[in-house]
Design a protein around this motif. Structure first.
Motif, PDB file in Angstrom:
ATOM      1  N   GLN A 182     -22.352  26.637 -15.322  1.00  0.00           N
ATOM      2  CA  GLN A 182     -21.739  25.463 -14.697  1.00  0.00           C
ATOM      3  C   GLN A 182     -20.430  25.090 -15.395  1.00  0.00           C
ATOM      4  OE1 GLN A 182     -22.675  21.474 -15.507  1.00  0.00           O
ATOM      5  NE2 GLN A 182     -22.920  20.864 -13.366  1.00  0.00           N
ATOM      6  N   ASN A 217     -19.074  22.571 -16.640  1.00  0.00           N
ATOM      7  CA  ASN A 217     -19.457  21.205 -17.036  1.00  0.00           C
ATOM      8  C   ASN A 217     -18.281  20.370 -17.511  1.00  0.00           C
ATOM      9  OD1 ASN A 217     -19.383  22.945 -19.315  1.00  0.00           O
ATOM     10  ND2 ASN A 217     -20.750  21.619 -20.481  1.00  0.00           N
ATOM     11  N   SER A 220     -16.484  19.119 -14.401  1.00  0.00           N
ATOM     12  CA  SER A 220     -17.337  18.155 -13.696  1.00  0.00           C
ATOM     13  C   SER A 220     -17.293  16.797 -14.389  1.00  0.00           C
ATOM     14  CB  SER A 220     -18.770  18.677 -13.631  1.00  0.00           C
ATOM     15  OG  SER A 220     -18.820  19.902 -12.946  1.00  0.00           O
ATOM     16  N   GLN A 224     -15.283  13.337 -12.837  1.00  0.00           N
ATOM     17  CA  GLN A 224     -16.451  12.740 -12.166  1.00  0.00           C
ATOM     18  C   GLN A 224     -16.103  11.468 -11.391  1.00  0.00           C
ATOM     19  OE1 GLN A 224     -19.418  11.253 -15.012  1.00  0.00           O
ATOM     20  NE2 GLN A 224     -17.866  11.315 -16.610  1.00  0.00           N
ATOM     21  N   THR A 273     -15.203  18.913  -7.345  1.00  0.00           N
ATOM     22  CA  THR A 273     -15.720  19.974  -8.205  1.00  0.00           C
ATOM     23  C   THR A 273     -16.932  20.632  -7.553  1.00  0.00           C
ATOM     24  OG1 THR A 273     -16.980  18.296  -9.445  1.00  0.00           O
ATOM     25  CG2 THR A 273     -14.872  18.993 -10.372  1.00  0.00           C
ATOM     26  N   SER A 304     -19.523  23.875  -8.261  1.00  0.00           N
ATOM     27  CA  SER A 304     -19.966  24.875  -9.228  1.00  0.00           C
ATOM     28  C   SER A 304     -21.243  25.530  -8.724  1.00  0.00           C
ATOM     29  CB  SER A 304     -20.219  24.226 -10.598  1.00  0.00           C
ATOM     30  OG  SER A 304     -20.585  25.209 -11.557  1.00  0.00           O
ATOM     31  N   SER A 347     -21.437  17.634 -10.650  1.00  0.00           N
ATOM     32  CA  SER A 347     -20.284  18.019  -9.837  1.00  0.00           C
ATOM     33  C   SER A 347     -20.404  17.346  -8.474  1.00  0.00           C
ATOM     34  CB  SER A 347     -20.240  19.538  -9.654  1.00  0.00           C
ATOM     35  OG  SER A 347     -20.401  20.225 -10.882  1.00  0.00           O
ATOM     36  N   ASN A 348     -19.327  17.400  -7.697  1.00  0.00           N
ATOM     37  CA  ASN A 348     -19.446  16.950  -6.303  1.00  0.00           C
ATOM     38  C   ASN A 348     -20.456  17.795  -5.545  1.00  0.00           C
ATOM     39  OD1 ASN A 348     -16.331  16.318  -7.061  1.00  0.00           O
ATOM     40  ND2 ASN A 348     -17.171  14.764  -5.674  1.00  0.00           N
ATOM     41  N   ASP A 387     -23.166  20.938  -6.688  1.00  0.00           N
ATOM     42  CA  ASP A 387     -23.752  21.893  -7.623  1.00  0.00           C
ATOM     43  C   ASP A 387     -24.761  22.754  -6.883  1.00  0.00           C
ATOM     44  OD1 ASP A 387     -22.802  21.521 -10.404  1.00  0.00           O
ATOM     45  OD2 ASP A 387     -23.556  19.480 -10.145  1.00  0.00           O
TER      46      ASP A 387
END
Length: 299
Positions: free
Chosen positions: A162, A164, A167, A171, A178, A180, A193-194, A196
């Motif tokens: 990820q 991270n 993210s 955020q 984002t 991932s 993330s937006n 994941d």
């Protein structure tokens, strides 16, 4: 947009010799040499980035963290890089950031700009993590927003791990989306993330590409982007030493082509960075990265 051509960016300072370390930081020069041996790409101009300056780095990173980094000291802020810390390593990261900044600047003229480095997506504002000292994508986005404050940036992160750092950094920024897609049961501790997508071990090509297609379709509905930053990790590969995804070399190139087509379908530029890759056969990592170049460079 003046041209659909691919711009390639590289600096010899990207390359590092870290004998015995799992991070193959000598891959950058091997990729450069692979490009220069290829009959299609050998004649292409490869652009040279400048070092990112302190003002660029401070767009994302705290002064306290940068002080530790430039003192070459392993402190609580720098130690989780899991890398040595010296002048050549810090310079490599500064040039890597400069390469992603240059790629973002070239996005006005080229649909695709490829930094043959970068993708340091685990770096946080106040600390290093996971082989990442400086967050090049976050810095490039923040710098681009100085002249394009209304720009909507989409991060597509298809590394094994990820993204991270990105993210976390973005955020609360509704102008940066984002995404991932990564193996869910691995490092790092996850941020939000937006979008994941946590993949199960042993995920193979067909499932992977189907999930990616549906995710991109969802993003198309949710977010109107002006530019894509693509973190094109080589480590979802089936023979990667740190992961358990089972994506073939062919599947990874199809992944890259899918991202290219997504950008083309919206007529928006895409900045590409390398990120990770830890294949048991080092040559496979280099070839996967080269295949990413060809996916974006083919007519």
């Amino acid at each position: 947009m003046a041209s659909n051509a691919l711009a390639l960016i590289y600096h010899s300072s990207y390359n590092l010799e870290l004998p015995g370390h799992v991070f193959p930081a000598h891959k950058y020069s091997h990729l450069y040499n692979r490009v220069k041996r290829d009959p299609v790409y050998a004649s292409w101009d490869i652009l040279l980035p400048k070092k990112a300056d302190d003002g660029d780095l401070e767009l994302v990173h705290t002064k306290e963290y940068l002080d530790d980094l430039f003192s070459y000291e392993h402190t609580t802020r720098t130690m989780y890089s899991e890398l040595p810390l010296n002048r050549s390593i810090v310079e490599s990261f500064i040039y890597g950031v400069g390469g992603t900044i240059l790629a973002s600047e070239l996005s006005d003229k080229h649909q695709f700009a490829f930094n043959m480095g970068g993708g340091y997506h685990h770096s946080f504002p106040d600390r290093a993590e996971g082989f990442c000292y400086l967050n090049d994508v976050a810095i490039a986005i923040r710098k681009q927003k100085e002249t394009k404050p209304d720009m909507n940036a989409l991060i597509i992160d298809l590394d094994l791990h990820q993204g991270n750092g990105n993210s976390y950094i973005f955020q609360y920024d509704d102008k940066v989306y984002t995404f991932s897609m990564h193996q869910g049961n691995l490092y790092p501790k996850k941020e939000i993330s937006n979008l994941d997508v946590n993949l199960e071990p042993n995920t193979k090509d067909d499932e992977y590409l189907s999930i990616l297609e549906s995710s991109l379709n969802q993003i198309r509905k949710d977010f109107d982007s002006n530019i894509i930053y693509y973190v094109a990790g080589a480590d979802p590969y089936e023979d990667d030493s740190l992961g358990e995804l089972k994506i073939s070399m062919k599947g990874l190139k199809e992944r890259d082509s899918m991202v290219r087509k997504f950008a083309e379908s919206q007529n928006i530029p895409c900045v590409v960075t390398l990120a990770g890759g830890y294949a048991r056969d080092f040559r496979d990592t280099v070839e996967i990265h080269f295949n990413t170049i060809t996916a974006f460079g083919e007519k």
